[in-house]
Design an enzyme around this catalytic site. Structure first.
Site, PDB file in Angstrom:
ATOM      1  N   HIS A   1       1.837   4.377  -3.025  1.00 40.35           N
ATOM      2  CA  HIS A   1       1.878   5.844  -2.934  1.00 40.35           C
ATOM      3  C   HIS A   1       3.213   6.389  -3.445  1.00 40.35           C
ATOM      4  CE1 HIS A   1      -1.859   6.405  -0.820  1.00 40.35           C
ATOM      5  NE2 HIS A   1      -1.513   5.576   0.156  1.00 40.35           N
TER       6      HIS A   1
ATOM      7  N   HIS B   1       0.833  -1.203   0.000  1.00 42.74           N
ATOM      8  CA  HIS B   1       0.000   0.000   0.000  1.00 42.74           C
ATOM      9  C   HIS B   1       0.870   1.255   0.000  1.00 42.74           C
ATOM     10  CE1 HIS B   1      -3.809   2.165   1.141  1.00 42.74           C
ATOM     11  NE2 HIS B   1      -2.909   3.058   1.535  1.00 42.74           N
ATOM     12  N   GLU B   2       1.843   1.323   0.911  1.00 42.89           N
ATOM     13  CA  GLU B   2       2.701   2.501   0.981  1.00 42.89           C
ATOM     14  C   GLU B   2       3.642   2.599  -0.212  1.00 42.89           C
ATOM     15  OE1 GLU B   2       1.885   4.641   3.019  1.00 42.89           O
ATOM     16  OE2 GLU B   2       0.630   3.411   4.318  1.00 42.89           O
TER      17      GLU B   2
END
Length: 657
Positions: free
Chosen positions: A464, A460-461
């Site tokens: 980004h 998820h990170e």
């Protein structure tokens, strides 16, 4: 010839109402102890034991108290010498003329007790003396009847003493001070040592208030040209930007009386008190004119009148505001009294308060820019033991959008972190850790991850970070971490640019970066989770601002529905327009979500590489990203921060309802 020497004799003790309260308590205790006329209570016995003593001839006298149904027993001298009755002999701490009973007991019906007593004494050779009487405590009964009124008066006096503004001898001198002003007076002999030199940054605002001080010091300089001294100045700005500090500097610089108070000091539970305090405040200021009045948080009484139709208007608050309006610009106003007020909610103030002639100047105290933050850092770094070579330019670049209060808190937090780590001086890394602590929250390494959750947060990170690296208008990347902080399980950090206007392309790129976390989950696992709750809140807010506030959507058009005074009861658009707005907000977010998925599909190998490195190291910085991805294809903009250093992702551990 009269003697002018001062009396040096002993001062008369000041009357204290608490002595009266103490006297009532002592009196009450005395009634409890001595009210019945005795100083000792007789030993308790039972009716059956009494009749045994009576049959043995031990009883000399019986006093029957009819109203309390208590019998008092007096023994003969021979009976008192018996072993069984030795403990019954009463003792007295005060001299008394009448003997004290040895025993006492309570009986039931008086007539039945008389009959039993008569039957028991028929066969006795020496009958005891029997008397029937009624006892009463008139003084005690009177006191108990008046006790509620005494307590009520005492409580009322106590409350009035607490509520009154102070001064006066005893409660009587303070009860009538409820309508007096609570303003604190500072003059040239006061203890305010703050000056304009202590106010870093805020050059424009500082220049404005310096001129107000100069008005009062040298009025002829301005009035000789036909000008008039301004009647009021309103300091407006976000919290923590230094509005109250500016007022303290005015108090320290001005050689005129300075009255300081808060807007809430006018508010009271009694009708008419607020207006009375306003009148008293301006009366005191006019008596000492030229003078300055500073009202902090003026929105407490200056809110627009009659706006809330549902709950009705607050008559007391409006009366206070009306009196303030009259004092500032009405008949008989004194131009030598200047009012300075501060608020961070100027949009809700009454228009009559904001007009020229009352607050002639509105001074906007904005968040400090890069140069001003450097000056603020230099002020707050003075008391710290700094490591050699600490770069204030670097610190000011790392704190975009921080207010003066935020920077003061940052310096203090850095010192605490350095002390916690047993360092002799505060270093650069301590400040970076303090920024993480303030913006992201406390680091929580004790949070237990399953392997599946850890893998999910890492991708998820990484999503980004990957999307932001390859988008031109995204904010410069700082670092990405999967170490839990606050309520987040991981975060990607960026450094916003100091821009005063934002184009459509930047808004869209920011939404795309924010949706990069969920896009990575969908691409790698073909599933999505609740971890994107903060991302969804952020993109919804931005898309809504684009469509409804800034007019950046082509289908909705060049129109804004922003109203700072909107109460939320009615919508300034039709139902058809509402459907269009909802559809365009959704389309904007979904378009950028698909754009993020497409970009990550193209860079899937790099995404996996970054996620695996992130699981290994837990924290990845910009240099690490350059090592994995190569140089960023777009040049970062010059740092001119305008909003807080923020995270584009707060992977929430819990699903919010």
């Amino acid at each position: 010839m009269a003697d002018n020497k001062k009396n040096t004799g002993p001062k008369k003790p000041k009357f204290n109402l608490y002595w009266v309260y103490g006297g009532f308590i002592v009196f009450f205790i005395a009634l409890q102890v001595f009210g019945s006329g005795s100083v000792s209570e007789a030993n308790k016995t039972t009716p059956s034991q009494f009749f045994n003593y009576l049959a043995q001839g031990d009883v000399e006298k019986i006093d029957v108290v009819k109203n309390t149904r208590v019998a008092k027993i007096y023994l003969t001298t021979e009976a008192e010498a018996k072993e069984i009755h030795k403990k019954s002999k009463p003792t007295s701490f005060l001299p008394t003329s009448s003997p004290l009973p040895n025993y006492s007991f309570e009986f039931g019906d008086l007539q039945n007790f008389e009959n039993q007593l008569e039957n028991a004494t028929k066969t006795l050779s020496s009958k005891p003396e029997i008397s029937f009487k009624t006892e009463s405590n008139t003084l005690g009964e009177l006191f108990f009847s008046l006790l509620p009124f005494i307590l009520l008066i005492g409580v009322w006096i106590f409350i009035m003493r607490r509520m009154s503004a102070g001064g006066g001898g005893g409660a009587g001198g303070q009860i009538f001070n409820i309508g007096k002003s609570k303003a604190k007076l500072f003059d040239e002999k006061g203890d305010i040592q703050t000056s304009f030199k202590d106010v870093a940054g805020l050059e424009g605002a500082k220049e404005e208030v310096q001129e107000i001080v100069d008005f009062l010091k040298n009025p002829d300089k301005y009035t000789n040209l036909g000008g008039k001294i301004p009647k009021g100045a309103l300091l407006v700005g976000p919290p923590g930007t230094g509005k109250t500090l500016l007022a303290k500097a005015v108090a320290g610089e001005a050689k005129v009386p300075f009255f300081s108070l808060s807007g809430s000091d006018f508010v009271e539970m009694f009708v008419g008190v607020g207006a009375s305090r306003v009148r008293d405040l301006f009366k005191q200021a006019k008596e000492k004119s030229p003078a300055i009045i500073f009202i902090d948080e003026i929105d407490a009484i200056g809110r627009a009148r009659g706006k809330n139709a549902m709950s009705g208007s607050n008559d007391e608050r409006e009366n206070t505001l009306n009196q303030l309006l009259t004092e500032m610009d009405g008949f008989g106003t004194n131009t030598n009294v200047i009012v300075i007020a501060a608020t961070n909610r100027a949009d809700i103030l009454d228009k009559a308060l904001m007009r020229a002639g009352r607050f002639d100047r509105q001074i906007y105290v904005d968040l400090p820019n890069l140069a001003e933050r450097r000056e603020i850092f230099e002020v707050h770094l003075k008391p710290l033991k700094k490591a050699p070579g600490l770069d204030t330019d670097f610190l000011s670049k790392q704190t975009p959008g921080f207010s003066g209060a935020d920077i003061a808190n940052l310096c203090n937090e850095a010192a605490l972190i350095a002390a916690r780590n047993d360092k002799k001086a505060v270093e650069k890394q301590d400040f970076l850790d303090a920024v993480d602590r303030i913006v992201g929250g406390l680091e929580k390494r004790s949070t237990i991850f399953s392997e599946e959750e850890r893998n999910l947060v890492a991708y998820h990170e990484a999503g980004h970070a990957t999307v932001s690296w390859f988008l031109e208008h995204a904010d410069p990347f700082v670092k990405v971490t999967i170490v839990p902080r606050g309520r987040s399980l991981g975060a990607a950090w960026y450094l916003p640019g100091e821009t005063h206007m934002t184009r459509t392309e930047k808004y869209l790129d920011e939404i795309c970066v924010t949706m990069g976390g969920r896009a990575a989950e969908k691409l790698i696992f073909d599933k999505i989770s609740t971890g994107a709750i903060s991302d969804l809140e952020s993109v919804t807010k931005k898309a809504k601002a684009m469509v409804m506030v800034y007019g950046l959507n082509e289908k909705v058009g060049n129109i804004t529905y922003y109203d700072p005074n909107e109460q939320g009861f009615t919508k300034p658009y039709s139902e058809k327009t509402a459907e269009l707005i909802d559809q365009e907000i959704k389309n904007t977010i979904e378009t950028q979500y698909q754009r993020a998925i497409s970009l990550l599909e193209e860079k899937k190998d790099l995404l996996i590489l970054l996620a695996e490195r992130l699981k290994e190291r837990e924290v990845i910085f910009k240099d690490d990203l350059e090592e994995l991805f190569g140089k960023r294809p777009f040049k970062d903009k010059v740092l001119k921060p305008s909003e807080k250093l923020q995270t584009k992702s707060d992977t929430s551990k819990q699903e919010e309802e």
